[in-house]
Write an enzyme that holds these catalytic residues in place. Structure first.
Site, PDB file in Angstrom:
ATOM      1  N   GLY A  32       5.103   9.445   5.851  1.00 48.76           N
ATOM      2  CA  GLY A  32       3.919   9.392   4.989  1.00 48.76           C
ATOM      3  C   GLY A  32       3.136   8.324   4.538  1.00 48.76           C
ATOM      4  N   CYS A  33       2.044   8.579   3.781  1.00 49.99           N
ATOM      5  CA  CYS A  33       1.040   7.668   3.285  1.00 49.99           C
ATOM      6  C   CYS A  33      -0.041   7.422   4.430  1.00 49.99           C
ATOM      7  CB  CYS A  33       1.512   6.307   2.915  1.00 49.99           C
ATOM      8  SG  CYS A  33       2.556   6.329   1.412  1.00 49.99           S
ATOM      9  N   ALA A  34      -1.365   7.714   3.909  1.00 48.09           N
ATOM     10  CA  ALA A  34      -2.489   7.614   4.841  1.00 48.09           C
ATOM     11  C   ALA A  34      -3.431   6.195   4.468  1.00 48.09           C
ATOM     12  CB  ALA A  34      -3.406   8.729   4.392  1.00 48.09           C
TER      13      ALA A  34
END
Length: 358
Positions: free
Chosen positions: A11-13
């Site tokens: 995850g994380c953008a």
């Protein structure tokens, strides 16, 4: 009871947009870019950094602070009055957004260091770093989360597009923007813990986990940096300040330190390239960042994207004329530039470097 809990590991953008000629544009583009990757975050943190947004106060440090209540604000302002000339202070403008709950008191200051506080051996920027460390460790309930000139960090708990709307980023114009959508796996969600992390002109957004956090933190402590924000990403911002500002190393060299090649790869190099790689591995062994990561680093003179040395997190780059784009996914680029001149996936440890053209 379900003893198997699946953990989200990718995850994380991340998103970054830079005009290398310094042409400024509003925050709408970076909000569009990061929002198309919404599924990579979970609403527990979002944020932005922007460069060139305070031209009227470009000679002043722009401190962005969050306060838990009025008492730490009073203590902090007493500290600032003793050490700085304050040109202006005001609440950071925001609008109400239904999904953003319990925002702290957010305040900004435009200020200069008093002349008697620095000298030829301890310069103005050193004093600002000292200020950030002293306030963040010494005044309970006060955190400086942005401290550069003509730039600012805007972050909080929420999805990034909601945080951008909350801070009214469409009202700002900058030549470099970076953004982050958070999916915390090992740390708490709070406003100071959202990305970007910043110190002076540096700002960092990060996807991954830094397994070398302990040794990196101790290495930085020996150079006067105190990690206080309860998340591993903080070490990245301080490493860039130490290596880039104090040791005056180029971005390409910093990349060779943070994502250093393995020793067997070093042994296959020849001549000056071998000597440099060996010297960096030995000299900066405690600055090597282990673990899966991709980062985008913003600075007043440029923007850098970098992966770990195995490329365990995604990172894509694109160019269109004077524009440089970096993103976790290709859609983050094509959402704001549907026909890039070039789009590519950087190799492990290979930096993507954008430089501001004077």
């Amino acid at each position: 009871m379900d003893h198997y809990v699946e953990k989200e590991r990718s995850g994380c953008a991340l998103a970054g947009i830079m005009n290398e000629r310094g042409t400024r544009f509003s925050g709408e583009a970076i909000i569009k870019s990061i929002s198309v990757m919404r599924e990579r975050s979970n609403g527990l943190g979002g944020g932005f950094a922007a460069y060139g947004i305070y031209p009227k106060y470009k000679e002043f440090y722009a401190f962005h602070l969050l306060y838990s209540n009025e008492k730490p604000k009073e203590k902090t302002e007493e500290y600032l009055d003793r050490n700085y000339l304050i040109q202006k202070d005001e609440p950071i403008p925001f609008r109400k957004v239904e999904s953003i709950k319990q925002a702290p008191c957010l305040w900004r200051y435009f200020l200069k260091v008093k002349n008697e506080k620095f000298n030829e051996h301890f310069n103005e920027e050193d004093f600002v770093v000292k200020t950030v460390m002293e306030i963040n460790t010494g005044i309970d309930g006060a955190f400086i989360f942005s401290s550069g000139k003509n730039m600012g960090i805007f972050k909080g708990v929420g999805f990034p597009e909601d945080i951008g709307t909350f801070y009214r980023l469409e009202d700002y114009e900058g030549y470099t923007w970076i953004a982050h959508g958070r999916f915390p796996t090992n740390s708490v969600a709070w406003w100071g813990g959202a990305h970007p992390f910043g110190l002076l002109d540096w700002s960092v957004v990060h996807n991954g986990e830094i397994s070398s956090y302990g040794i990196n933190r101790r290495f930085l402590l020996n150079h006067g940096y105190h990690c206080t924000l309860f998340t591993d990403t903080e070490v990245m911002a301080y490493l860039f300040d130490l290596l880039g500002r104090r040791h005056r190393l180029d971005f390409a060299v910093i990349a060779k330190i943070l994502a250093a090649p393995f020793w067997d790869e070093v042994d296959r190099l020849e001549g000056d390239e071998y000597e440099l790689a060996k010297a960096l591995r030995i000299t900066y062994s405690s600055a090597l960042v282990n673990g899966p990561f991709s980062i985008i680093v913003g600075h007043s003179k440029g923007m850098v994207g970098l992966n770990d040395r195995l490329k365990l997190r995604p990172l894509i780059a694109g160019r269109k004329g004077d524009m440089l784009y970096i993103s976790s996914e290709e859609c983050g680029i094509r959402e704001v530039c549907n026909s890039p001149d070039r789009i590519w996936a950087p190799k492990a440890g290979e930096p993507v470097i954008g430089r501001l053209i004077d």
